[in-house]
Design a protein around this motif. Structure first.
Motif, mmCIF file in Angstrom:
data_model
loop_
_atom_site.group_PDB
_atom_site.id
_atom_site.type_symbol
_atom_site.label_atom_id
_atom_site.label_comp_id
_atom_site.label_asym_id
_atom_site.label_seq_id
_atom_site.Cartn_x
_atom_site.Cartn_y
_atom_site.Cartn_z
ATOM 1 N N ASN A 14 55.266 40.567 42.842
ATOM 2 C CA ASN A 14 54.476 40.736 41.625
ATOM 3 C C ASN A 14 53.028 40.304 41.731
ATOM 4 N N ASP A 15 52.714 39.352 42.588
ATOM 5 C CA ASP A 15 51.352 38.852 42.644
ATOM 6 C C ASP A 15 51.052 38.345 44.042
ATOM 7 N N ILE A 16 49.761 38.298 44.341
ATOM 8 C CA ILE A 16 49.289 37.720 45.597
ATOM 9 C C ILE A 16 48.054 36.896 45.271
ATOM 10 N N ALA A 17 47.996 35.684 45.806
ATOM 11 C CA ALA A 17 46.842 34.812 45.624
ATOM 12 C C ALA A 17 46.458 34.274 46.999
ATOM 13 N N PHE A 18 45.181 33.977 47.164
ATOM 14 C CA PHE A 18 44.700 33.531 48.468
ATOM 15 C C PHE A 18 44.100 32.140 48.403
ATOM 16 N N LYS A 19 44.359 31.383 49.466
ATOM 17 C CA LYS A 19 43.686 30.112 49.743
ATOM 18 C C LYS A 19 43.163 30.266 51.163
ATOM 19 N N GLY A 20 41.902 30.636 51.291
ATOM 20 C CA GLY A 20 41.354 30.964 52.603
ATOM 21 C C GLY A 20 42.060 32.183 53.158
ATOM 22 N N ASP A 21 42.574 32.072 54.385
ATOM 23 C CA ASP A 21 43.294 33.175 55.021
ATOM 24 C C ASP A 21 44.780 33.177 54.704
ATOM 25 N N THR A 22 45.218 32.250 53.879
ATOM 26 C CA THR A 22 46.633 32.153 53.542
ATOM 27 C C THR A 22 46.917 32.932 52.257
ATOM 28 N N ALA A 23 47.904 33.826 52.337
ATOM 29 C CA ALA A 23 48.319 34.628 51.186
ATOM 30 C C ALA A 23 49.631 34.090 50.639
ATOM 31 N N PHE A 24 49.678 33.918 49.337
ATOM 32 C CA PHE A 24 50.879 33.475 48.630
ATOM 33 C C PHE A 24 51.355 34.661 47.808
ATOM 34 N N ILE A 25 52.591 35.106 48.042
ATOM 35 C CA ILE A 25 53.114 36.304 47.404
ATOM 36 C C ILE A 25 54.343 35.933 46.583
ATOM 37 N N SER A 26 54.281 36.189 45.268
ATOM 38 C CA SER A 26 55.450 35.914 44.423
ATOM 39 C C SER A 26 56.419 37.084 44.545
ATOM 40 N N VAL A 27 57.664 36.765 44.852
ATOM 41 C CA VAL A 27 58.703 37.779 45.017
ATOM 42 C C VAL A 27 59.788 37.453 43.993
ATOM 43 N N THR A 28 59.722 38.166 42.877
ATOM 44 C CA THR A 28 60.498 37.816 41.699
ATOM 45 C C THR A 28 61.999 37.766 41.936
ATOM 46 N N LYS A 29 62.601 38.842 42.367
ATOM 47 C CA LYS A 29 64.060 38.876 42.459
ATOM 48 C C LYS A 29 64.615 38.082 43.648
ATOM 49 N N SER A 30 63.750 37.648 44.558
ATOM 50 C CA SER A 30 64.184 36.754 45.638
ATOM 51 C C SER A 30 63.971 35.293 45.247
ATOM 52 N N ALA A 32 61.273 33.565 45.192
ATOM 53 C CA ALA A 32 60.547 32.939 46.298
ATOM 54 C C ALA A 32 59.057 33.201 46.232
ATOM 55 N N ILE A 33 58.326 32.321 46.878
ATOM 56 C CA ILE A 33 56.922 32.544 47.182
ATOM 57 C C ILE A 33 56.848 32.621 48.695
ATOM 58 N N GLU A 34 56.480 33.787 49.201
ATOM 59 C CA GLU A 34 56.330 33.985 50.640
ATOM 60 C C GLU A 34 54.888 33.657 51.007
ATOM 61 N N VAL A 35 54.706 32.964 52.118
ATOM 62 C CA VAL A 35 53.385 32.528 52.547
ATOM 63 C C VAL A 35 53.100 33.150 53.911
ATOM 64 N N VAL A 36 51.966 33.849 53.992
ATOM 65 C CA VAL A 36 51.639 34.633 55.176
ATOM 66 C C VAL A 36 50.176 34.402 55.551
ATOM 67 N N ASN A 37 49.878 34.374 56.848
ATOM 68 C CA ASN A 37 48.496 34.355 57.297
ATOM 69 C C ASN A 37 47.963 35.776 57.129
ATOM 70 N N ALA A 38 46.978 35.949 56.268
ATOM 71 C CA ALA A 38 46.483 37.285 55.941
ATOM 72 C C ALA A 38 45.760 37.950 57.111
ATOM 73 N N LYS A 39 45.186 37.179 58.008
ATOM 74 C CA LYS A 39 44.478 37.764 59.147
ATOM 75 C C LYS A 39 45.430 38.247 60.234
ATOM 76 N N THR A 40 46.438 37.445 60.518
ATOM 77 C CA THR A 40 47.340 37.773 61.632
ATOM 78 C C THR A 40 48.629 38.430 61.186
ATOM 79 N N GLY A 41 48.988 38.261 59.920
ATOM 80 C CA GLY A 41 50.254 38.788 59.424
ATOM 81 C C GLY A 41 51.435 37.895 59.728
ATOM 82 N N SER A 42 51.192 36.755 60.373
ATOM 83 C CA SER A 42 52.320 35.885 60.732
ATOM 84 C C SER A 42 52.833 35.128 59.505
#
Length: 176
Positions: A14-30, A32-42
């Protein structure tokens, strides 16, 4: 990304927010908040919320404090975006959706899910949460199905969007 080509986020991001290169993604039905490096995708990590909480809108408040609205949890969940540790959970009102903040206050849209929960106390309001105490200090009456909030860049104005369901021929909508 090719780094995590087989990793799936889960159901309904539902949403994505950034802290520097770190992306926080809200995943409603899971739940969870998934956390990903936005530059590398890791993948950096996953914060699992309670099964009764469906994360919706994420707000980064400071380098060490953020929150996510929990639409079925009827509040916000604070977390540390640096350590990925869940902190206080604050109940605000029915069907929380949008969040916005200043350094000292968080504003939470308590939608009530259109007509589904619009008769529940607190529906159609914006809760004001004091960051230092993690407590609701005020509730602002806005209108039915308030779903989004935003703070002006100078931090002096709060805007809220509400929209009654279109199935009502006299539906009202607007920005307050």
């Amino acid at each position: 990304s090719a780094v995590n080509a087989s990793r799936k986020l889960g159901g309904t991001a539902n949403d994505i927010a950034f802290k520097g290169d770190t992306a926080f993604i809200s995943v409603t039905k899971s739940h969870a908040i998934e956390v990903v490096n936005a530059k590398t995708g890791s993948h950096i990590g996953t914060m699992l919320l309670s099964i009764t909480q469906d994360p919706w809108d994420i707000e980064i408040i400071s380098p060490t404090l953020a929150c996510v609205s929990t639409t079925n949890g009827d509040g916000i969940q604070f977390f540390n975006p640096s350590s990925l540790v869940l902190l206080e959970n604050v109940m605000t009102g029915p069907a929380t959706q949008g969040v916005a903040s200043t350094s000292s206050l968080v504003f939470v849209a308590n939608s009530g899910y259109g007509t589904l929960r619009d008769t529940v106390a607190g529906a159609g309001t914006v809760s004001v949460v004091d960051v230092s105490s993690a407590r609701v200090v005020a509730a602002l009456s806005v209108g039915k199905n308030v779903t989004e909030v935003a703070v002006s860049s100078d931090k002096k104005m709060l805007y809220a969007y509400y929209q009654e369901l279109y199935t009502n021929p006299n539906a009202k909508q607007g920005i307050v």
